[in-house]
Every structure is written in structure tokens, then in C-alpha cells.
Design a protein around this motif. Structure first.
Motif, PDB file in Angstrom:
ATOM      1  N   ASP A 210       0.853  -1.184   0.000  1.00  0.00           N
ATOM      2  CA  ASP A 210       0.000   0.000   0.000  1.00  0.00           C
ATOM      3  C   ASP A 210       0.892   1.238   0.000  1.00  0.00           C
ATOM      4  O   ASP A 210       1.898   1.286   0.703  1.00  0.00           O
ATOM      5  CB  ASP A 210      -0.904  -0.013   1.242  1.00  0.00           C
TER       6      ASP A 210
ATOM      7  N   HIS B 125      -5.016   1.767   7.956  1.00  0.00           N
ATOM      8  CA  HIS B 125      -5.773   1.779   6.708  1.00  0.00           C
ATOM      9  C   HIS B 125      -7.206   2.281   6.904  1.00  0.00           C
ATOM     10  O   HIS B 125      -8.179   1.599   6.572  1.00  0.00           O
ATOM     11  CB  HIS B 125      -5.783   0.388   6.068  1.00  0.00           C
ATOM     12  N   VAL B 126      -7.333   3.483   7.432  1.00  0.00           N
ATOM     13  CA  VAL B 126      -8.659   4.089   7.570  1.00  0.00           C
ATOM     14  C   VAL B 126      -9.192   4.438   6.184  1.00  0.00           C
ATOM     15  O   VAL B 126      -8.426   4.607   5.232  1.00  0.00           O
ATOM     16  CB  VAL B 126      -8.602   5.344   8.455  1.00  0.00           C
ATOM     17  N   CYS B 127     -10.524   4.565   6.080  1.00  0.00           N
ATOM     18  CA  CYS B 127     -11.121   4.823   4.757  1.00  0.00           C
ATOM     19  C   CYS B 127     -11.058   6.299   4.382  1.00  0.00           C
ATOM     20  O   CYS B 127     -11.002   6.653   3.206  1.00  0.00           O
ATOM     21  CB  CYS B 127     -12.565   4.335   4.727  1.00  0.00           C
TER      22      CYS B 127
ATOM     23  N   ARG C 111     -13.394   8.406   4.468  1.00  0.00           N
ATOM     24  CA  ARG C 111     -14.649   8.889   3.876  1.00  0.00           C
ATOM     25  C   ARG C 111     -15.870   8.709   4.775  1.00  0.00           C
ATOM     26  O   ARG C 111     -16.879   9.366   4.565  1.00  0.00           O
ATOM     27  CB  ARG C 111     -14.910   8.157   2.550  1.00  0.00           C
ATOM     28  N   CYS C 112     -15.802   7.807   5.731  1.00  0.00           N
ATOM     29  CA  CYS C 112     -16.976   7.515   6.561  1.00  0.00           C
ATOM     30  C   CYS C 112     -17.289   8.691   7.482  1.00  0.00           C
ATOM     31  O   CYS C 112     -16.530   9.657   7.592  1.00  0.00           O
ATOM     32  CB  CYS C 112     -16.753   6.247   7.377  1.00  0.00           C
TER      33      CYS C 112
ATOM     34  N   CYS D 140     -14.484   9.343  10.022  1.00  0.00           N
ATOM     35  CA  CYS D 140     -13.288   9.964   9.454  1.00  0.00           C
ATOM     36  C   CYS D 140     -13.520  11.430   9.093  1.00  0.00           C
ATOM     37  O   CYS D 140     -12.614  12.265   9.223  1.00  0.00           O
ATOM     38  CB  CYS D 140     -12.831   9.200   8.216  1.00  0.00           C
TER      39      CYS D 140
ATOM     40  N   CYS E  27     -11.977   4.805  12.779  1.00  0.00           N
ATOM     41  CA  CYS E  27     -12.627   4.419  11.528  1.00  0.00           C
ATOM     42  C   CYS E  27     -13.109   2.973  11.610  1.00  0.00           C
ATOM     43  O   CYS E  27     -12.307   2.065  11.844  1.00  0.00           O
ATOM     44  CB  CYS E  27     -11.653   4.577  10.360  1.00  0.00           C
TER      45      CYS E  27
ATOM     46  N   LEU F 170     -13.912   0.926   9.364  1.00  0.00           N
ATOM     47  CA  LEU F 170     -13.413   0.061   8.299  1.00  0.00           C
ATOM     48  C   LEU F 170     -11.952  -0.322   8.498  1.00  0.00           C
ATOM     49  O   LEU F 170     -11.422  -1.136   7.743  1.00  0.00           O
ATOM     50  CB  LEU F 170     -13.597   0.755   6.946  1.00  0.00           C
ATOM     51  N   SER F 171     -11.302   0.263   9.503  1.00  0.00           N
ATOM     52  CA  SER F 171      -9.913  -0.109   9.782  1.00  0.00           C
ATOM     53  C   SER F 171      -9.830  -1.299  10.726  1.00  0.00           C
ATOM     54  O   SER F 171      -8.743  -1.749  11.068  1.00  0.00           O
ATOM     55  CB  SER F 171      -9.162   1.080  10.390  1.00  0.00           C
TER      56      SER F 171
ATOM     57  N   ASP G 179       1.063   1.814   8.851  1.00  0.00           N
ATOM     58  CA  ASP G 179       0.481   2.889   8.049  1.00  0.00           C
ATOM     59  C   ASP G 179       1.120   4.196   8.491  1.00  0.00           C
ATOM     60  O   ASP G 179       1.046   4.570   9.664  1.00  0.00           O
ATOM     61  CB  ASP G 179      -1.034   2.907   8.278  1.00  0.00           C
TER      62      ASP G 179
END
Length: 377
Positions: free
Chosen positions: A34, A106-108, A110-111, A114, A131, A133-134, A153
């Protein structure tokens, strides 16, 4: 700093079955996949209560086999593809000493979380350590720091101040950051009364130092002799209570006499932080709080806590939980530690002694237990 030749393999402690010792394995060196990621050489990794419950499979069980360790520190030794010539990724370069908090991997971006990060001391919109999604972060759902090299990250890091060593920083990455943020979110002023249940443990003894050096009237409570001894040795000026010898009512009455309050409802703590996972400790802490006060829960027993509606309704107790702190809180914490000399009381173990460290943790060793990578058996 010039890029150094890296090995093809590394040593890693792997949890292959829940409730079993970790196994030391030879694994391939992890690859950066990444553009936000860095490869670090781990220098120290601290052990936390969360590591214990994950290894038992009782809370957020990861997929096995699993590499634990979610509070660690190290040196950047690898940059993502395309960044080698720039020698920079989110401001970090080869050779930088970095602190790694397990959350925020690895946060998104966009949510809702965040875009509007949770207090206290929130990061700018676009990043939140919470987040959803992380996942549960490095060392919890994703591979952590119980290994010689780790992928991290760059957005979840902070530079280690020159004044601090890796073994001093690692315990701050969960225990320290959690307590610093928990106190910050209460927006207390010097002279307010706070209590820390479990004051001689990993989080508790750091909380004692933070709270007392913020000018708060601090009361620490514990029952284990070794934990009580550590709390008293810190010389923070906090009042240390052995809950096996004094009732909450007696302690609260003494606070009232010191503060000049006459009514029982006026006496007690403004805020108490609940660190142990027992109902008895929870009830003791709640009883110490004045009417209209605040109870901040940091622990998460699988069976939860029983909460009295009487306390919530008639005593107007405010109850809330807390988890970790933001990157901004991490940087503020480092500044505070440098200025006020806050340090974890720790025991260091060589990399090959992780299972011995775990045994000592379960035997009630106070303070923080830290795996130091450059120590040999």
C-alpha cells in the motif's frame, strides 16, 4: 539515509491456537503493498491487557495464526514502491524513529467518523483512529509488533522525541495514550478530584502521573500489594487507597471533610476511571463519585458491568466509555511526557522471552512489560 540491505526472513511470535503459548517462527519479510505503508524494524513492543484477551479468544478474536502486539516502536527501513527516490512517505524517511499506535491502520477517510473525528483532541477531517473500516488495528485483527519487522500505516505514526527511548515509548502507544485521552476528554481543571481504579497496573500508574501532573487531586485505588507498592513509589502526591482495608464510604467521607462539604451528595470524586474488569471494582469506583459526577469505563469484561439505575437517575451519575487517543493526542502526550517527566515503570524482556513475559503478566506483575528486540537471552 541510504537504504540498507534487508533480510529475506524474520523471526516472529505467532499465536497458532487460543489459550496456548506463542510460537517463534521464521517468516518471510513482509512486503509493502500500500502506498501509505512503511516497513519498520521493531525495537520494542509492550504487552497490554488487550493482548491477553485476544490471545484467549474472548474479545474480537483474530483469524489464526496471528501476530499480536499493538503498542510498539521502531525505525523506518522501507518505503512504498515509487517513494524510494523521494525518500519520503507522509513526511517519514528512512531512519526515522517512529511510535506505532495499533489503531488507525488503513482508515477509509470517507466515513462519518473519518470526516468528523471523535473528540478529544480530534485529528483533521479525513482521518480517525476510530474508523470502523480499519478494524481493530495492528496487533488485534492485523499482524502487530511481536516480530522483528512490521508493516505500518504512515498516517498512524508519530516521530519519537529524542528524549525518549523505544522501550519508554512502546507502553505509551496504548496504555499511555488511552489514559491521556481519557483525562483530556473530561476537560478537568486543576483542583478537580479524580480517581483511578487499578492505579498500579499498566494504564493506572501512567494515569496517576498524568492526572497529578495536570494539577488534579488524584486518588488511586488498588488491592494487589505489588500494584499498591508501585503506585506509592511513583511519589506523585496522589492519595493511594487499599480497597481491601477501606470502604468507599470511608474514603469519600474523608474527601468531604478535606473539601469542607457537609452533605454526602456533595462529597467525592468529580471523575473516576474504571480500569479493572471486576464488578466489585466498578461499584467501588461509582460509590466514590459525587452526585452528578462522571464514571469513565476503560475496561471491557466479556460479561459487562451491572449499572444501578438508582445511580444514573437519582444520583445523576454520567457513565461513558473511552478507548484510545488521536494522533494529535499522541503528539500532545509526548510533549507532556517530556515536560513533566512521565515515564512508564517497566520490566524489559529479551525478544526470545515473550512467553515468560506473558506468564509474569498473568501472575500480576505491576507496571508495563516490554519486549526489547535487541536484548538476547
Amino acid at each position: 539515509m541510504a537504504k540498507t540491505q534487508l533480510p529475506a526472513t524474520m523471526k516472529a511470535w505467532v499465536l497458532e491456537e487460543f489459550n496456548t503459548p506463542y510460537q517463534l517462527r521464521d517468516l518471510p519479510l513482509p512486503a509493502i503493498e500500500d502506498l501509505n505503508d512503511l516497513l519498520i524494524r521493531v525495537e520494542a513492543c509492550s504487552y497490554c491487557h488487550t493482548d491477553a484477551v485476544i490471545a484467549a479468544g474472548t474479545v474480537t478474536p483474530p483469524t489464526l495464526p496471528h501476530i499480536g502486539g499493538h503498542e510498539f516502536a521502531g525505525t523506518v527501513v522501507g518505503l512504498p514502491p515509487g517513494k524510494e527516490n523521494d525518500d519520503d512517505c507522509h513526511g517519514y524517511r528512512l531512519g526515522d524513529r517512529v511510535a506505532v499506535s495499533g489503531r488507525g491502520y488503513h482508515v477509509c477517510g470517507r466515513c462519518r467518523e473519518c470526516q468528523d473525528p471523535s473528540p478529544p483532541l480530534p485529528d483533521p477531517p479525513g482521518f480517525s483512529v476510530f474508523c470502523p473500516l480499519s478494524g481493530a488495528g495492528l496487533g488485534c485483527h492485523n499482524p502487530g509488533g511481536f516480530r522483528e519487522y512490521a508493516i505500518v500505516d504512515a498516517r498512524q505514526l508519530a516521530l519519537i522525541p529524542d528524549e525518549l527511548t523505544a522501550t519508554e515509548v512502546a507502553p505509551l502507544m496504548c496504555a499511555g495514550l488511552t489514559m491521556f485521552a481519557a483525562i483530556a476528554k473530561c476537560e478537568l481543571s486543576p483542583g478537580h478530584r479524580v480517581g483511578i481504579m487499578g492505579c498500579g497496573g499498566g494504564l493506572g500508574h501512567l494515569g496517576l502521573q498524568f492526572a497529578s501532573r495536570m494539577g488534579l487531586k488524584t486518588t488511586g485505588v488498588d488491592v494487589a500489594p505489588r500494584a499498591l507498592q508501585l503506585a506509592r513509589e511513583l511519589e506523585t502526591g496522589a492519595t493511594i487507597i487499599d480497597a481491601s482495608k477501606e470502604t468507599a464510604k470511608e474514603v469519600k467521607q474523608r474527601m468531604g471533610e478535606e473539601d469542607g462539604w457537609k452533605l454526602p451528595s456533595e462529597m467525592g470524586l468529580d471523575v473516576v476511571f474504571i480500569l479493572p474488569d471486576t464488578q466489585k471494582a466498578f461499584e467501588y469506583g461509582v460509590e466514590l463519585v459525587r452526585d452528578g459526577g462522571r464514571v469513565v469505563v476503560v475496561s471491557f469484561p466479556s460479561d459487562g458491568f451491572h449499572v444501578s439505575a438508582i445511580d444514573l437517575v437519582f444520583r445523576r451519575i454520567k457513565l461513558e466509555g473511552t478507548l484510545i487517543g488521536s494522533n494529535r493526542a499522541m503528539r500532545d502526550m509526548f510533549d507532556f511526557c517530556k515536560k513533566h517527566g512521565v515515564r512508564a515503570r517497566k520490566s524489559e524482556y529479551p525478544f526470545g522471552k515473550l512467553n515468560e513475559l506473558v506468564q509474569d503478566y498473568h501472575a500480576g506483575a505491576p507496571g508495563k512489560l516490554v519486549l526489547k528486540m535487541d536484548m538476547h537471552e
